[in-house]
Design an enzyme around this catalytic site. Structure first.
Site, PDB file in Angstrom:
ATOM      1  N   LYS A  51       0.844  -1.010   0.305  1.00  0.00           N
ATOM      2  CA  LYS A  51       0.222   0.007   0.228  1.00  0.00           C
ATOM      3  C   LYS A  51       1.251   1.623   0.240  1.00  0.00           C
ATOM      4  CE  LYS A  51      -3.690   2.046  -0.078  1.00  0.00           C
ATOM      5  NZ  LYS A  51      -3.998   2.971  -0.570  1.00  0.00           N
ATOM      6  N   CYS A 138      -1.925   8.452  -8.767  1.00  0.00           N
ATOM      7  CA  CYS A 138      -3.328   8.136  -7.483  1.00  0.00           C
ATOM      8  C   CYS A 138      -4.817   9.336  -7.637  1.00  0.00           C
ATOM      9  CB  CYS A 138      -3.483   8.506  -6.099  1.00  0.00           C
ATOM     10  SG  CYS A 138      -4.444   8.272  -5.389  1.00  0.00           S
ATOM     11  N   LYS A 174       4.870   4.568 -10.840  1.00  0.00           N
ATOM     12  CA  LYS A 174       3.284   4.019 -11.451  1.00  0.00           C
ATOM     13  C   LYS A 174       2.734   5.515 -12.247  1.00  0.00           C
ATOM     14  CE  LYS A 174      -0.776   1.765  -9.529  1.00  0.00           C
ATOM     15  NZ  LYS A 174      -0.699   0.361  -9.091  1.00  0.00           N
TER      16      LYS A 174
HETATM   17  O1  RRO Z   1      -5.856   5.047  -2.038  1.00  0.00           O
HETATM   18  C1  RRO Z   1      -6.305   5.340  -3.003  1.00  0.00           C
HETATM   19  O2  RRO Z   1      -7.919   5.543  -2.535  1.00  0.00           O
HETATM   20  C2  RRO Z   1      -6.216   5.057  -4.366  1.00  0.00           C
HETATM   21  C3  RRO Z   1      -4.970   5.096  -4.907  1.00  0.00           C
HETATM   22 BR1  RRO Z   1      -3.753   5.282  -3.053  1.00  0.00          BR
HETATM   23  C4  RRO Z   1      -4.459   4.873  -6.022  1.00  0.00           C
HETATM   24  O3  RRO Z   1      -3.558   4.905  -6.178  1.00  0.00           O
HETATM   25  N1  RRO Z   1      -5.252   4.021  -6.835  1.00  0.00           N
HETATM   26  C5  RRO Z   1      -6.619   3.797  -6.701  1.00  0.00           C
HETATM   27  O4  RRO Z   1      -7.496   3.926  -7.092  1.00  0.00           O
HETATM   28  N2  RRO Z   1      -6.760   4.359  -5.027  1.00  0.00           N
END
Ligand code: RRO
Length: 326
Positions: A51, A138, A174
């Protein structure tokens, strides 16, 4: 490490490390490994990506954080994670102790470049993992005062260049799918010193409840993942492969070995299984075995012979039919 029994060579040396097979668990779908230790054999994987870690702990977004929509899932988790200090004191030691046979990448996220760099410095001082995946994409946590870094090649370069100075470990970046040309963004990552590129993060989306007229997700919009994302990710890998020469990691919509094989053929050296792990934590293991069965059936000796072997729009001539009517 638990090897997959097969006559096909599944292992690869990438970034100076051995990957016993090409299937990893994607960031955000396996915690820090410990959370899934009873649900599957982690040692049977090529590796995991944790994560995303932020400087301070994050509670995450209001519920519901996940909804289904068609053949996809929408999430807005909001980067819920225990923060750098806890990761250094609790998570890294566990991963060092229990995941030493597989590749571990720590995902890193922040609002400003300096946060990424401070997290890398902090993690470097402890160690116990292979490398980093800089999460610059993200959709639920944009950069301070702007779009996610991965939507702006110049901003992305700055973060990657700074992180590159702080570590000799493998540095993955990413990327986001919602850009005009992902090849350009991949080039920016390579030029800034990345060792590999992960494609793709989730696609921004919104689901509206027509009774209440409000968003179904607690936070409003979110990131779309699952089977609907597969062709988007495969296309992104293929396009990036035409533009850069560092290894590619394909992620988005993998549910079975056939999906993973599409990524390999498009040019990915490794793949990551994400959303499908929620429905069945053993999906990644199954995908690894399925790739091996496919290789055996097709007489492929080495996984290298599959990577980038996509033929484009040029279909091979059909094999002659034997024994049919004349
Ligand atoms: O934590 C999220 O809401 C999240 C992340 Br960090 C991400 O990189 N991609 C995503 O779909 N959710």
């Amino acid at each position: 490490m638990t090897p997959i029994e097969t006559t096909m060579r599944l292992s690869q040396t990438l970034f100076g490390a051995t990957f016993h097979n090409p299937v990893l668990l994607a960031s955000g779908t396996c915690g820090f490994g410990e959370e899934l230790r009873d649900a599957l054999d982690l040692q049977a994987l090529g590796g995991i990506v944790t994560k995303s870690v932020t400087l301070e702990p994050r509670e995450g977004n209001p519920a519901p954080r996940v909804v289904e929509s068609g053949n996809a899932m929408l999430n807005s988790v909001g980067l819920a994670n225990p923060g750098l200090k806890h990761v250094c004191s609790e998570k890294l030691p566990w991963m060092r102790e229990n995941l030493s046979g597989i590749a571990v990448f720590v995902s890193v996220a922040g609002h400003i470049p300096d946060e990424y760099w401070r997290i890398v410095e902090g993690l470097e001082s402890v160690g116990g993992f292979l490398g980093y995946e800089l999460n610059l994409s993200c959709p639920n946590d944009t950069r301070l005062g702007g779009l996610p870094f991965a939507l702006d090649p110049e901003a992305l370069s700055g973060v990657v260049q700074g992180a590159r100075k702080l570590t000799d470990r493998p540095l993955l970046v990413k990327l986001a799918p919602n850009v005009p040309d992902i090849g350009r963004v991949a080039e920016a990552a390579e030029d800034a010193g990345a060792d590999g590129v992960t494609l793709v993060n989730t696609m921004p989306g919104l689901v509206i409840d027509i009774e209440s007229r409000a968003a179904t997700l607690g936070a409003g919009s979110g990131g779309l993942s699952g089977p609907a994302l597969l062709p988007v990710g495969v296309h992104a890998v293929h396009r990036a492969g035409a533009c850069i020469s560092i290894p590619l990691l394909g992620v988005g919509g993998i549910t079975d070995a056939g999906d993973a094989l599409q990524y390999l053929l498009a040019g990915a050296s490794l793949v990551q299984v994400g959303t499908a792990t929620f429905a069945d934590p053993r999906t990644a293991q199954r995908v690894g075995k399925g790739i091996a069965r496919y290789g055996e059936k097709m007489g492929i000796e080495d996984i290298q012979d599959l990577i980038g072997a996509y033929l484009g729009a040029h279909r091979p001539a059909p094999a002659p039919v034997s024994g049919g009517p004349h």
